[in-house]
Motif scaffolding. Structure first.
Motif, PDB file in Angstrom:
ATOM      1  N   VAL A  64      -3.779   3.887   9.231  1.00  0.00           N
ATOM      2  CA  VAL A  64      -3.731   3.098   8.015  1.00  0.00           C
ATOM      3  C   VAL A  64      -3.290   1.681   8.029  1.00  0.00           C
ATOM      4  O   VAL A  64      -3.781   0.778   7.581  1.00  0.00           O
ATOM      5  N   THR A  65      -2.264   1.648   9.085  1.00  0.00           N
ATOM      6  CA  THR A  65      -1.657   0.071   9.127  1.00  0.00           C
ATOM      7  C   THR A  65      -2.827  -0.849   9.509  1.00  0.00           C
ATOM      8  O   THR A  65      -3.164  -1.959   9.176  1.00  0.00           O
ATOM      9  N   ALA A  66      -3.797  -0.235  10.594  1.00  0.00           N
ATOM     10  CA  ALA A  66      -4.796  -1.280  11.137  1.00  0.00           C
ATOM     11  C   ALA A  66      -5.764  -1.458  10.167  1.00  0.00           C
ATOM     12  O   ALA A  66      -6.219  -2.712  10.288  1.00  0.00           O
ATOM     13  N   THR A  67      -5.932  -0.621   9.183  1.00  0.00           N
ATOM     14  CA  THR A  67      -6.895  -0.835   8.206  1.00  0.00           C
ATOM     15  C   THR A  67      -6.566  -1.783   7.426  1.00  0.00           C
ATOM     16  O   THR A  67      -7.356  -2.623   6.741  1.00  0.00           O
ATOM     17  N   PHE A  68      -5.035  -1.722   6.803  1.00  0.00           N
ATOM     18  CA  PHE A  68      -4.675  -2.588   6.024  1.00  0.00           C
ATOM     19  C   PHE A  68      -4.606  -4.048   6.338  1.00  0.00           C
ATOM     20  O   PHE A  68      -5.058  -4.979   5.725  1.00  0.00           O
ATOM     21  N   PHE A  69      -4.238  -4.254   7.726  1.00  0.00           N
ATOM     22  CA  PHE A  69      -4.084  -5.697   8.185  1.00  0.00           C
ATOM     23  C   PHE A  69      -5.489  -6.123   8.352  1.00  0.00           C
ATOM     24  O   PHE A  69      -6.001  -7.374   7.977  1.00  0.00           O
ATOM     25  N   ASP A  70      -6.767  -5.292   8.639  1.00  0.00           N
ATOM     26  CA  ASP A  70      -8.076  -5.583   8.992  1.00  0.00           C
ATOM     27  C   ASP A  70      -8.438  -6.168   7.611  1.00  0.00           C
ATOM     28  O   ASP A  70      -9.169  -7.212   7.462  1.00  0.00           O
ATOM     29  N   ALA A  71      -8.253  -5.529   6.544  1.00  0.00           N
ATOM     30  CA  ALA A  71      -8.724  -5.710   5.260  1.00  0.00           C
ATOM     31  C   ALA A  71      -8.235  -7.114   4.795  1.00  0.00           C
ATOM     32  O   ALA A  71      -8.900  -7.983   4.280  1.00  0.00           O
ATOM     33  N   LEU A  72      -6.957  -7.416   5.130  1.00  0.00           N
ATOM     34  CA  LEU A  72      -6.279  -8.875   4.988  1.00  0.00           C
ATOM     35  C   LEU A  72      -6.878  -9.887   5.651  1.00  0.00           C
ATOM     36  O   LEU A  72      -7.340 -11.043   5.025  1.00  0.00           O
ATOM     37  N   SER A  73      -7.112  -9.617   7.015  1.00  0.00           N
ATOM     38  CA  SER A  73      -7.764 -10.686   7.810  1.00  0.00           C
ATOM     39  C   SER A  73      -9.060 -11.011   7.366  1.00  0.00           C
ATOM     40  O   SER A  73      -9.332 -12.160   7.334  1.00  0.00           O
ATOM     41  N   ASN A  74      -9.894  -9.734   6.998  1.00  0.00           N
ATOM     42  CA  ASN A  74     -11.179 -10.134   6.662  1.00  0.00           C
ATOM     43  C   ASN A  74     -11.247 -11.060   5.296  1.00  0.00           C
ATOM     44  O   ASN A  74     -12.316 -11.751   5.299  1.00  0.00           O
ATOM     45  N   ALA A  75     -10.370 -10.772   4.640  1.00  0.00           N
ATOM     46  CA  ALA A  75     -10.376 -11.975   3.385  1.00  0.00           C
ATOM     47  C   ALA A  75      -9.654 -13.203   3.509  1.00  0.00           C
ATOM     48  O   ALA A  75      -9.606 -13.869   2.757  1.00  0.00           O
ATOM     49  N   GLY A  76      -9.185 -13.261   4.713  1.00  0.00           N
ATOM     50  CA  GLY A  76      -8.913 -14.673   5.219  1.00  0.00           C
ATOM     51  C   GLY A  76      -7.304 -14.862   4.747  1.00  0.00           C
ATOM     52  O   GLY A  76      -6.907 -15.973   4.452  1.00  0.00           O
ATOM     53  N   VAL A  77      -6.693 -13.781   4.465  1.00  0.00           N
ATOM     54  CA  VAL A  77      -5.338 -13.711   3.976  1.00  0.00           C
ATOM     55  C   VAL A  77      -4.483 -13.723   5.027  1.00  0.00           C
ATOM     56  O   VAL A  77      -4.165 -13.025   5.899  1.00  0.00           O
ATOM     57  N   ASN A  78      -3.226 -14.788   4.881  1.00  0.00           N
ATOM     58  CA  ASN A  78      -2.418 -14.968   5.928  1.00  0.00           C
ATOM     59  C   ASN A  78      -1.037 -14.231   5.495  1.00  0.00           C
ATOM     60  O   ASN A  78      -0.760 -14.102   4.385  1.00  0.00           O
ATOM     61  N   ILE A  79      -0.572 -13.328   6.561  1.00  0.00           N
ATOM     62  CA  ILE A  79       0.649 -12.512   6.412  1.00  0.00           C
ATOM     63  C   ILE A  79       1.808 -13.421   6.719  1.00  0.00           C
ATOM     64  O   ILE A  79       2.046 -13.798   7.919  1.00  0.00           O
ATOM     65  N   GLU A  80       2.782 -13.423   5.911  1.00  0.00           N
ATOM     66  CA  GLU A  80       4.159 -14.333   6.348  1.00  0.00           C
ATOM     67  C   GLU A  80       5.341 -13.221   6.629  1.00  0.00           C
ATOM     68  O   GLU A  80       6.155 -13.258   7.696  1.00  0.00           O
ATOM     69  N   LEU A  81       5.258 -11.901   6.081  1.00  0.00           N
ATOM     70  CA  LEU A  81       6.603 -10.931   6.240  1.00  0.00           C
ATOM     71  C   LEU A  81       5.739  -9.642   6.203  1.00  0.00           C
ATOM     72  O   LEU A  81       5.000  -9.181   5.371  1.00  0.00           O
TER      73      LEU A  81
ATOM     74  N   LEU B 228       0.737  -1.023   0.048  1.00  0.00           N
ATOM     75  CA  LEU B 228       0.083  -0.145   0.127  1.00  0.00           C
ATOM     76  C   LEU B 228       0.967   1.190   0.025  1.00  0.00           C
ATOM     77  O   LEU B 228       1.801   1.293   0.818  1.00  0.00           O
ATOM     78  N   VAL B 229       0.708   2.201  -1.002  1.00  0.00           N
ATOM     79  CA  VAL B 229       1.511   3.287  -1.299  1.00  0.00           C
ATOM     80  C   VAL B 229       0.884   4.506  -1.006  1.00  0.00           C
ATOM     81  O   VAL B 229      -0.184   4.834  -1.507  1.00  0.00           O
ATOM     82  N   GLY B 230       1.368   5.485  -0.151  1.00  0.00           N
ATOM     83  CA  GLY B 230       0.849   6.784  -0.098  1.00  0.00           C
ATOM     84  C   GLY B 230       1.541   7.812   0.794  1.00  0.00           C
ATOM     85  O   GLY B 230       1.891   7.244   2.121  1.00  0.00           O
ATOM     86  N   ALA B 231       1.988   9.146   0.391  1.00  0.00           N
ATOM     87  CA  ALA B 231       2.360   9.931   1.343  1.00  0.00           C
ATOM     88  C   ALA B 231       1.734  10.427   2.418  1.00  0.00           C
ATOM     89  O   ALA B 231       2.180  10.732   3.652  1.00  0.00           O
ATOM     90  N   GLY B 232       0.125  10.284   2.194  1.00  0.00           N
ATOM     91  CA  GLY B 232      -0.558  10.500   3.287  1.00  0.00           C
ATOM     92  C   GLY B 232      -0.660   9.746   4.566  1.00  0.00           C
ATOM     93  O   GLY B 232      -0.921  10.156   5.588  1.00  0.00           O
ATOM     94  N   MET B 233       0.105   8.451   4.294  1.00  0.00           N
ATOM     95  CA  MET B 233      -0.109   7.581   5.432  1.00  0.00           C
ATOM     96  C   MET B 233       0.969   7.873   6.750  1.00  0.00           C
ATOM     97  O   MET B 233       0.829   7.606   7.762  1.00  0.00           O
ATOM     98  N   LYS B 234       1.775   8.845   6.313  1.00  0.00           N
ATOM     99  CA  LYS B 234       2.803   9.287   7.354  1.00  0.00           C
ATOM    100  C   LYS B 234       2.135  10.007   8.320  1.00  0.00           C
ATOM    101  O   LYS B 234       2.562  10.215   9.528  1.00  0.00           O
ATOM    102  N   THR B 235       0.853  10.856   8.101  1.00  0.00           N
ATOM    103  CA  THR B 235       0.270  11.550   9.284  1.00  0.00           C
ATOM    104  C   THR B 235      -1.067  10.925   9.582  1.00  0.00           C
ATOM    105  O   THR B 235      -1.856  11.613  10.082  1.00  0.00           O
ATOM    106  N   ASN B 236      -1.352   9.608   8.994  1.00  0.00           N
ATOM    107  CA  ASN B 236      -2.536   8.934   9.481  1.00  0.00           C
ATOM    108  C   ASN B 236      -2.409   7.791  10.111  1.00  0.00           C
ATOM    109  O   ASN B 236      -2.063   6.709   9.498  1.00  0.00           O
ATOM    110  N   PRO B 237      -2.544   7.670  11.568  1.00  0.00           N
ATOM    111  CA  PRO B 237      -2.302   6.552  12.152  1.00  0.00           C
ATOM    112  C   PRO B 237      -3.158   5.442  11.914  1.00  0.00           C
ATOM    113  O   PRO B 237      -2.873   4.362  12.217  1.00  0.00           O
TER     114      PRO B 237
END
Ligand code: ADP
Ligand code: ASP
Ligand code: MG
Length: 429
Positions: free
Chosen positions: A367-384, A356-365
């Motif tokens: 983003v990371t949570a939404t990103f991981f939520d989206a993956l987990s809701n889609a049943g996608v396992n994260i390795e690294l 996920l890429v965007g200069a705006g994420m620097k100042t928006n806390p």
């Protein structure tokens, strides 16, 4: 009179019809009063076919002869394009990378441009010709051998020539309408971006958005050359990549006044993961492993070291690298096994990286949570996981990649409500 550099990718010149269509567009640009320098890629999937062919005659296809072979692809398209333009009643001359003054170092298969001396191109356009240059190739300053710039390198040829010729703009013509918020082949609801900064485009490109090559964007940023990515099939205005929106924005609608929070989602299935199992947890071990990899001239992307097990004092180190370097990495590490002292190696080429890429994420806390939520809701396992100031990347199973990209794209509100992204050509290879 302005000078314009236009680059046409392989999908735009895939067959005789494509070459004739592109020739017409080039002639239109000339008729509008511009001097035109064209960079052209090999037709369709020619480069891939040549690589396959090389693999059939030799197990290790690389080095000097490999470059001789691959550069033939661009020689075919440049000559055919010049012929097509001539048959429309305009003068055109084709040039190899060497003739066009693309001087590189001597690293075969991924040479770096060290100088551009476009004297012949300049004279050719000053005499009224349209100059056609073979993309992706140059000549080594030292050995005088023919080199290639690495896959997708025609983008870099175009920007390098645009800089050396002081062009007004470098237009990159491809098989989609511009840079989208995700690969339109995977996300039909991806949105076309009107303007994107060099920084965000660099991150997207290095995370796998092959619509523009990372090195080409780096070069454009260094010389401040605005890039206009657009379709050779549709004639629509595309995406401007530049330092400031004011610099080159000529898209429809309102001028974007500030960076989008998120520019887009990129995915990459060209990497593999190596895990070095049972590494003693003491200073110098990681250094020894990555020295071996560096000596084999392999670029590593993500690196993760696990916490060592208290009982054994041993740890695992995983890293990702281009699949094409996988064999070399494994054999180099095997040779150094005794010296480094690890237990075993695991190799996995069924991974994908999603970023996920965007200069705006620097100042928006959030983003990371939404990103991981989206993956987990889609049943996608994260390795690294790895992050930079304006990017979050994860490694997942390759089978999950399309679903993961779509889930993240939707979660960040990037889906377009109106039009579906069009892919005009190409095989996606
Ligand atoms: P060319 O032959 O013109 O060099 P490429 O195949 O190298 O074309 O690049 C264009 C392709 O890049 C598109 O067909 C699309 O599938 C892919 N792509 C990946 N990410 C993106 C993105 N974010 N926006 C647009 N295209 C993308
Ligand atoms: N023909 C080369 C490739 O397929 C270079 C390019 O198209 O940019 O990688
Ligand atoms: Mg390309």
């Amino acid at each position: 009179m302005g000078l314009v550099v236009q680059k046409y990718g392989g999908s735009s010149v895939a067959d005789a019809e494509g070459i004739k269509r592109v020739a017409k567009r080039i002639v239109e640009t000339k008729k509008n009063g511009n001097q035109v320098v064209v960079v052209v890629s090999a037709m369709g999937d020619t480069t891939d076919e040549l690589i396959d062919l090389a693999g059939e005659v030799s197990p290790v296809a690389d080095g000097r002869e490999f470059d001789m072979l691959l550069t033939a692809g661009e020689r075919i398209s440049m000559a055919l394009l010049a012929m097509a333009i001539k048959s429309l009643g305009h003068e055109a001359q084709s040039f190899t990378g060497s003739q066009a003054g693309l001087i590189t170092d001597s690293t075969h298969n991924k040479a770096r441009i060290i100088d551009v001396t476009p004297g012949r191109i300049k004279s050719s356009v000053d005499e009224g010709n349209i100059a056609i240059v073979a993309g992706f190739q140059g000549v080594s300053q030292d050995s005088k051998d023919i080199t290639t710039l690495g896959r997708g390198g025609s983008d870099t040829t175009a920007v390098a020539l645009a800089a050396a010729l002081d062009a007004e703009v470098c237009e990159i013509y491809t098989d989609v309408d511009g840079v989208f918020t995700a690969d339109p082949r995977v996300v039909k609801s991806a949105r076309k971006i009107d303007w994107i900064s060099f920084e965000d485009m660099l991150e997207l490109a290095s995370s796998g958005s092959k619509v523009l090559l990372h090195r080409c964007v780096e070069y454009a940023r260094r010389y401040n050359i605005p890039i206009h990515v657009r379709s050779s099939f549709s004639g629509l205005s595309g995406t401007w990549v530049s330092s400031e929106p004011q610099g080159g924005y000529s898209g429809q609608g309102e001028m974007p006044v500030e960076q989008a929070l998120i520019s887009g989602v990129a995915h990459d299935t060209s990497e593999a993961k190596v895990t070095v199992v049972g590494v003693p947890d003491k200073p110098g071990e990681a250094a020894a492993i990555f020295r071996v990899i560096a000596d084999a001239e392999i670029n590593v992307d993500m690196v993760v070291q696990n916490v060592s097990a208290a009982s054994t004092g041993l740890t695992d180190i995983s890293f990702t690298l281009p699949k094409s370097d996988g064999k070399k990495a494994i054999s180099s590490l095997e040779k150094a096994k005794q010296k480094i002292g690890f237990a075993s190696l695991r190799y996995d080429d069924q991974i994908a990286k999603i970023s996920l890429v965007g200069a705006g994420m620097k100042t928006n806390p959030g983003v990371t949570a939404t990103f991981f939520d989206a993956l987990s809701n889609a049943g996608v396992n994260i390795e690294l996981i790895s992050t930079s100031e304006i990017r979050i990347s994860v490694v997942t199973r390759q089978d999950d990649v399309s679903e993961a990209v779509r889930a993240v794209h939707t979660a960040f509100g990037l889906d377009s409500e109106s039009d579906e992204a069009v892919v005009y050509g190409g095989t996606g290879r």
